[in-house]
Design an enzyme around this catalytic site. Structure first.
Site, mmCIF file in Angstrom:
data_model
loop_
_atom_site.group_PDB
_atom_site.id
_atom_site.type_symbol
_atom_site.label_atom_id
_atom_site.label_comp_id
_atom_site.label_asym_id
_atom_site.label_seq_id
_atom_site.Cartn_x
_atom_site.Cartn_y
_atom_site.Cartn_z
ATOM 1 N N GLY A 4 4.855 10.719 -0.305
ATOM 2 C CA GLY A 4 4.013 9.444 -0.034
ATOM 3 C C GLY A 4 4.440 8.508 -0.787
ATOM 4 N N ARG A 5 4.770 8.551 -1.972
ATOM 5 C CA ARG A 5 5.125 7.411 -2.838
ATOM 6 C C ARG A 5 6.156 7.741 -3.945
ATOM 7 N NH1 ARG A 5 0.785 7.793 -7.880
ATOM 8 N NH2 ARG A 5 0.329 10.249 -7.521
ATOM 9 N N GLY A 26 4.239 15.360 2.079
ATOM 10 C CA GLY A 26 5.381 14.811 1.805
ATOM 11 C C GLY A 26 5.708 13.763 0.750
ATOM 12 N N ASP A 29 1.684 22.036 -2.979
ATOM 13 C CA ASP A 29 2.765 21.244 -2.929
ATOM 14 C C ASP A 29 3.072 20.705 -4.215
ATOM 15 O OD1 ASP A 29 -0.238 20.218 -2.337
ATOM 16 O OD2 ASP A 29 0.815 18.181 -2.835
#
EC number: 2.7.7.-
Length: 494
Positions: free
Chosen positions: A100-101, A98, A259
């Site tokens: 994450g930042r 996902g 991803d």
């Protein structure tokens, strides 16, 4: 250092917000606001990318925009969120990942606006949610460089920096890069819902992408009337064309995890990338990849592997494995056709159907470059000048094996004579760039930026947005790299 107190009212910009990803529902994301970046300052801005949003130079220079794109001030009309997805990393299933930042502010004027490095999200795992100055500058410059080269890519609007410390291998400083794309949806989004057998959500997401970006797949499906198989085939073909461009220009992505693969066939997530200096087919640009899974010459095969992972995720929708296989089978011919056309253009030749000489010449040209470790970009640029106006001696000077080069040149000139120096020759300087984002150029700009000198970033941006122009004032930046450039090591950390 205390964070600034942002104004209470959100910043209003002349943007038409239409946050369609937000409308998919809570299964696809978590709503979360960016974390403030203390005392931000501009590092780099792209007027070219700003024009996509209808923002002029005055708007791009506004202090309020700096605060908004650093996470300190909300943008009126935005609905910030972090998206969930999963994926394969270095060939192994990593499970849920996902943003994450990264935080998606929303969609405005047809472009999603995302802040990368904007703080912790529910998907940060063991990370701190921040990006550092060096990686943010690299992503900013490379996103715009790829656009300048005509390669499908996400864009970068700007980079803001801060003196806030961030711990990596060494202590660095924080930055936020603002990215633009029609969509940031990845292969991993579909893997996520397929792995959890959430087939309703899988279908919702697929229908969203098809209706918005691949409408022809619904109106005129190509594979036995199957909309989802036809869409998979379109994704396969876009991805093949993108990777063909990478191979032709000598671009190494470095981290081709599923991803990091765009469902729109855009180059996405610039981490440990590199443009080749010397031509080394097995070059590994990422020191976090000791086995060379993502080496330069492996990129087409890895892209195909990633598409198999996507196809597996879409099987509940396609229903028939044979149709998925048929869609995947279009990768190789699409890649070969696109790559041969691109390489023919670099040689100033026509890519005619059934031509047996051209593929052999391309193969032998690359073998010759690899044997003598010739600088890839300089070879093509010098060849372009020689083909248009001669002489070939500056090209010959790049080689140790002069006899081998002379033999190659005779074959090349024979093929050139058949085209009678037509328009293909005159276009060579428009397809063989003079300037690419070599790692050492990026490192020099980053080092200056650490001392608050952002002129190197600005100069490189100018060159990279027009890489085929001569820019005589910057001639030195088109020369052979210094010896120390080969020692630069780029990793996944940022």
């Amino acid at each position: 250092m205390n964070a600034p107190h942002p104004p209470k009212l959100p910043l209003r910009l002349p943007l038409n917000w239409d946050n369609q990803f937000h409308q998919l529902g809570a299964a696809f994301y978590t709503q979360i606001a960016p974390q403030p970046l203390p005392e931000p300052y501009w590092v780099g801005r792209s007027p070219s990318a700003a024009a996509l949003l209808g923002l002029d130079a005055q708007a791009l220079a506004a202090p309020e925009l700096l605060q908004a794109l650093s996470g300190n001030l909300p943008l009126s009309g935005s609905q910030p969120l972090a998206s969930v997805y999963s994926g394969h990393q270095f060939g192994s299933w990593a499970g849920q990942l996902g943003d994450g930042r990264a935080i998606l502010l929303g969609e405005a004027n047809g472009w999603e606006i995302q802040l990368k490095g904007s703080g912790l999200t529910p998907y940060s795992r063991m990370g701190d949610g921040r990006a550092v100055l060096r990686s943010s500058i690299r992503e900013f410059l490379c996103s715009e460089a790829m656009f300048g080269l005509g390669i499908p890519t996400t864009r970068a609007l700007c980079v803001s920096g801060s003196d806030q410390p961030v711990a990596r291998e060494l202590l660095e400083t924080a930055a936020v890069v603002t990215r633009l794309a029609p969509s940031f949806i990845r292969f991993g989004h579909f893997e996520h819902f397929a792995s959890r057998r959430q087939h309703a959500e899988l279908k919702t997401l697929a229908d969203f992408v098809i209706d918005r970006f691949y409408p022809d797949c619904r109106s005129t499906p190509t594979l036995d009337g199957n909309v989802y198989a036809s869409w998979l085939q379109a994704v396969v073909q876009r991805t093949a064309v993108m990777v063909a461009h990478w191979q032709a220009v000598g671009f190494c992505h470095g981290v081709m995890n599923t991803d990091n693969m765009s469902i729109l066939g855009l180059t996405l997530d610039y981490g440990p990338f590199a443009f080749l200096d010397v031509f080394d087919p097995g070059h590994i640009c990422n020191h976090s990849d000791p086995h060379g899974r993502y080496a330069f010459d492996q990129q087409p095969e890895i892209a195909h592997w990633n598409l198999y992972a996507l196809a597996n995720a879409l099987l509940p929708l396609i229903g028939r494995p044979a149709l998925a296989e048929q869609a995947l089978d279009s990768f190789e011919p699409t890649f070969k056709r696109s790559y041969q056309q691109l390489m023919a253009a670099k040689l100033g030749l026509q890519a005619a159907e059934g031509d047996e000489q051209l593929p052999v010449l391309i193969r032998d040209t690359l073998a010759m470059l690899a044997q003598d470790r010739v600088d890839y970009s300089i070879f093509w640029r010098r060849l372009s000048h020689a083909r248009v106006s001669g002489p070939f001696e500056p090209v010959r000077d790049l080689f140790i094996d002069r006899v081998g080069f002379d033999t190659w040149l005779l074959r090349y000139q024979e093929l050139c004579a058949q085209s009678e120096k037509g328009p293909e020759a005159n276009l060579m300087l428009k397809v063989n760039p003079k300037y690419v984002l070599r790692n050492y150029l990026g490192e020099n700009a980053i080092e200056a930026a650490r001392h608050k000198d952002f002129s190197g970033v600005a100069n490189l941006l100018t060159l990279l947005l027009a890489p085929y122009d001569e820019h005589p004032a910057f001639e030195a930046l088109a020369g052979l790299p210094p010896d120390w450039a080969s020692q630069i090591s780029i990793s996944c950390s940022s």
